[in-house]
Design an enzyme around this catalytic site. Structure first.
Site, PDB file in Angstrom:
ATOM      1  N   GLU A 203      39.487  17.462  -4.854  1.00 31.19           N
ATOM      2  CA  GLU A 203      40.622  16.582  -5.172  1.00 31.19           C
ATOM      3  C   GLU A 203      41.827  17.443  -5.469  1.00 31.19           C
ATOM      4  O   GLU A 203      41.685  18.608  -5.803  1.00 31.19           O
ATOM      5  CB  GLU A 203      40.350  15.763  -6.453  1.00 31.19           C
ATOM      6  CG  GLU A 203      39.283  14.714  -6.317  1.00 31.19           C
ATOM      7  CD  GLU A 203      39.021  13.980  -7.637  1.00 31.19           C
ATOM      8  OE1 GLU A 203      39.834  14.070  -8.575  1.00 31.19           O
ATOM      9  OE2 GLU A 203      37.982  13.318  -7.706  1.00 31.19           O
TER      10      GLU A 203
ATOM     11  N   ARG B 144      49.640  17.027 -11.504  1.00 33.53           N
ATOM     12  CA  ARG B 144      50.221  17.140 -12.845  1.00 33.53           C
ATOM     13  C   ARG B 144      49.981  18.543 -13.402  1.00 33.53           C
ATOM     14  O   ARG B 144      49.217  19.315 -12.834  1.00 33.53           O
ATOM     15  CB  ARG B 144      49.525  16.144 -13.774  1.00 33.53           C
ATOM     16  CG  ARG B 144      48.027  16.437 -13.883  1.00 33.53           C
ATOM     17  CD  ARG B 144      47.286  15.576 -14.882  1.00 33.53           C
ATOM     18  NE  ARG B 144      45.914  15.997 -15.055  1.00 33.53           N
ATOM     19  CZ  ARG B 144      44.893  15.673 -14.275  1.00 33.53           C
ATOM     20  NH1 ARG B 144      45.096  14.915 -13.210  1.00 33.53           N
ATOM     21  NH2 ARG B 144      43.682  16.111 -14.514  1.00 33.53           N
TER      22      ARG B 144
HETATM   23  C1  MV4 Z   1      30.853  15.651  -6.314  1.00 28.76           C
HETATM   24  C2  MV4 Z   1      29.733  16.302  -6.844  1.00 28.76           C
HETATM   25  C3  MV4 Z   1      28.771  16.768  -5.966  1.00 28.76           C
HETATM   26  N1  MV4 Z   1      28.918  16.562  -4.644  1.00 28.76           N
HETATM   27  N2  MV4 Z   1      30.935  15.485  -4.976  1.00 28.76           N
HETATM   28  C4  MV4 Z   1      32.848  14.422 -10.443  1.00 28.76           C
HETATM   29  C5  MV4 Z   1      34.269  14.219 -10.756  1.00 28.76           C
HETATM   30  C6  MV4 Z   1      34.973  14.003  -9.475  1.00 28.76           C
HETATM   31  N3  MV4 Z   1      36.169  14.776  -9.487  1.00 28.76           N
HETATM   32  C7  MV4 Z   1      34.014  14.455  -8.430  1.00 28.76           C
HETATM   33  N4  MV4 Z   1      32.795  14.781  -9.079  1.00 28.76           N
HETATM   34  C8  MV4 Z   1      31.758  15.302  -8.401  1.00 28.76           C
HETATM   35  N5  MV4 Z   1      31.822  15.174  -7.070  1.00 28.76           N
HETATM   36  C9  MV4 Z   1      29.982  15.935  -4.186  1.00 28.76           C
HETATM   37  N6  MV4 Z   1      30.102  15.750  -2.873  1.00 28.76           N
HETATM   38  C10 MV4 Z   1      29.662  16.460  -8.225  1.00 28.76           C
HETATM   39  C11 MV4 Z   1      30.662  15.944  -8.998  1.00 28.76           C
HETATM   40  C12 MV4 Z   1      30.496  16.155 -10.403  1.00 28.76           C
HETATM   41  C13 MV4 Z   1      31.321  17.004 -11.101  1.00 28.76           C
HETATM   42  C14 MV4 Z   1      32.376  17.671 -10.497  1.00 28.76           C
HETATM   43  C15 MV4 Z   1      33.189  18.501 -11.221  1.00 28.76           C
HETATM   44  C16 MV4 Z   1      32.948  18.694 -12.561  1.00 28.76           C
HETATM   45  C17 MV4 Z   1      31.933  18.064 -13.182  1.00 28.76           C
HETATM   46  C18 MV4 Z   1      31.099  17.204 -12.471  1.00 28.76           C
HETATM   47  C19 MV4 Z   1      30.050  16.553 -13.111  1.00 28.76           C
HETATM   48  C20 MV4 Z   1      29.257  15.716 -12.408  1.00 28.76           C
HETATM   49  C21 MV4 Z   1      29.478  15.496 -11.055  1.00 28.76           C
END
Ligand code: MV4
Length: 444
Positions: free
Chosen positions: A286, A290
């Site tokens: 993402e 900000r």
């Molecule tokens: C993911 C992922 C694993 N695989 N996407 C959580 C917040 C949002 N920004 C996206 N997130 C995640 N997306 C894929 N394809 C795991 C997470 C995720 C995570 C990401 C960043 C920091 C902490 C997290 C905790 C759980 C899941």
């Protein structure tokens, strides 16, 4: 730029006031009835009460913020983080009132807030993205086909979501129909936009993000990475820079990718490109439009002032930072000190702070709006201080953080200080071996 209104509260309002003061810019604080005794009100040149305690009746009310700017003759608004910082309409209304918005353009906020759009833009710029759908997924059948290609588990994400909101993990094909419909439904209810996209789910990924800043002349620089994997329920608790797993070569590659991505969308202002990192590969996740809570870890390892720079580029100046003049020096760790009880599920612990003693000494910075006898209102987020510690290397930064946490005395409320003291002594943390599942796996 002569006078900046800060459309925020807490430590970030104070942080922006400090940058303005050093630049010789006048400041206007806004505050709710619950924040009369807050330090941002005290340290700003002027202050305007904008309503009752609830955020929706004060810090989120665009007409009141604009009115406050107009009556005080502010020529710019800094949104901080949270509240209206990524609200394209706020940026638009601000600009249409001839007030400079210290952030990206409304279109950039709107477009990059659409996660599928942001991902497509990055892909176009040759930034590695997470395998999955090209854009939105329209039907359960399409989702099943894409998941068969990517392999389970997969994750369905709301295109208007972000930061962990509006996601559904799908472990097997028989769960797809239910999960897909739930994700669409939740996206519609939560964001007024049913659009969802699909990705392969990485089970043991790190969250590593790259700070960037762009000016209005087309210049963009990347300012290294931050490791943000120590989080609980999508709330970051500890951030550091550099990441223990990013080599110099990988940093250059990730920074180059971040700059390509930012240039693809003609990005201006401070922003962050978030990556998932697994098996030594990074994938765009993402983009945040900000300034973020954890910006000080970048400031302290590079000896820069991101808020000043953000203000200067909003005023139309050329970036003063150049990649070849930036030298990464040592290591920084930020601990978020929240008014929460870590022994009771991080339950909020508002109320009167009886004792407040902040640590000092070599390498220690504390960004806070709190003080002894300050009453933490129950209406807002629970961040009361950021402890940012710099050392010549990661070991020194950890040792200093331990020392600083021991000096940090907060009485009257519960805080996350004891939690941080435990993490700093955790073997896996010390070795730099952790991912976003750290707090679920380790008994802290
Ligand atoms: C993911 C992922 C694993 N695989 N996407 C959580 C917040 C949002 N920004 C996206 N997130 C995640 N997306 C894929 N394809 C795991 C997470 C995720 C995570 C990401 C960043 C920091 C902490 C997290 C905790 C759980 C899941």
């Amino acid at each position: 730029m002569k006078k900046v209104l800060i459309a925020n509260r807490g430590e970030i309002a104070l942080r922006v006031i400090r940058a303005c003061k050093e630049l010789g810019i006048q400041t206007v604080a806004v505050y709710s009835q619950a924040d009369v005794d807050s330090l941002h009100v005290r340290f700003a040149d002027e202050a305007v009460c904008i309503g009752p305690p609830a955020s929706k009746d004060s810090y989120l009310l665009i007409p009141r913020l604009i009115s406050a700017a107009e009556v005080t003759n502010a020529d710019a608004i800094h949104p901080g983080y949270g509240f209206l910082a990524e609200n394209a309409e706020f940026a638009e209304v601000t600009r249409s009132c001839n007030i400079n918005f210290i952030g990206p353009t409304p279109d950039m906020i709107r477009n990059l807030g659409d996660k599928a759009f942001a991902k497509a833009s990055m892909k176009k710029a040759n930034v590695p993205t997470i395998p999955g759908s090209e854009g939105l997924v329209e039907s359960v059948k399409d989702a099943e086909r894409l998941a068969d290609e990517a392999g389970y588990p997969v994750i369905i994400k709301a295109t208007a979501g972000g930061g962990g909101r509006g996601m559904r993990l799908v472990r097997k094909k028989s769960d797809m129909e239910t999960m897909f419909k739930q994700a669409q439904q939740e996206a519609m209810v939560g964001f007024g936009n049913p659009g969802v996209y699909l990705e392969k789910y990485f089970t043991h990924a790190r969250h590593i993000e790259v700070q960037i800043i762009g000016d209005s002349h087309g210049n963009v620089v990347a300012l290294g990475e931050r490791e943000c994997s120590i989080q609980r329920k999508h709330q970051k608790l500890i951030e550091e820079s550099p990441s223990p797993v990013v080599t110099e070569a990988l940093r250059e590659e990730m920074c180059a990718a971040a700059v390509r991505g930012a240039k693809e969308v003609s990005y201006q202002s401070a922003g962050t490109i978030e990556f998932l990192f697994q098996d030594n590969k990074y994938y765009f996740m993402e983009m945040n439009t900000r300034i973020q809570v954890e910006h000080p870890v970048t400031e302290t390892v590079l000896d820069i002032d991101l808020i000043k720079e953000q203000i200067l580029v909003a005023a139309g100046e050329k970036l003063s930072l150049q990649s070849d003049q930036l030298k990464l020096r040592g290591h920084s760790i930020e601990c978020r000190i929240n008014a929460e009880d870590p022994d009771n599920g991080f339950r909020p612990s508002p109320g009167r702070i009886e004792t407040f003693h902040v640590p000092g000494g070599p390498g220690v910075r504390v960004d806070t709006h709190a003080y002894a006898q300050y009453v933490i209102p129950p209406f807002y987020d629970s961040l009361i201080a950021k402890l940012i510690v710099h050392g010549k290397n990661r070991t020194e930064a950890i040792d200093r953080t331990k020392r600083a946490l021991d000096e940090f005395i907060v009485e009257g409320i519960k805080t996350t200080i004891p939690f941080h003291q435990k993490v700093m002594r955790n073997e896996s943390f010390i070795k730099g071996q952790f991912d976003t599942t750290f707090l679920e796996t380790e008994k802290i």
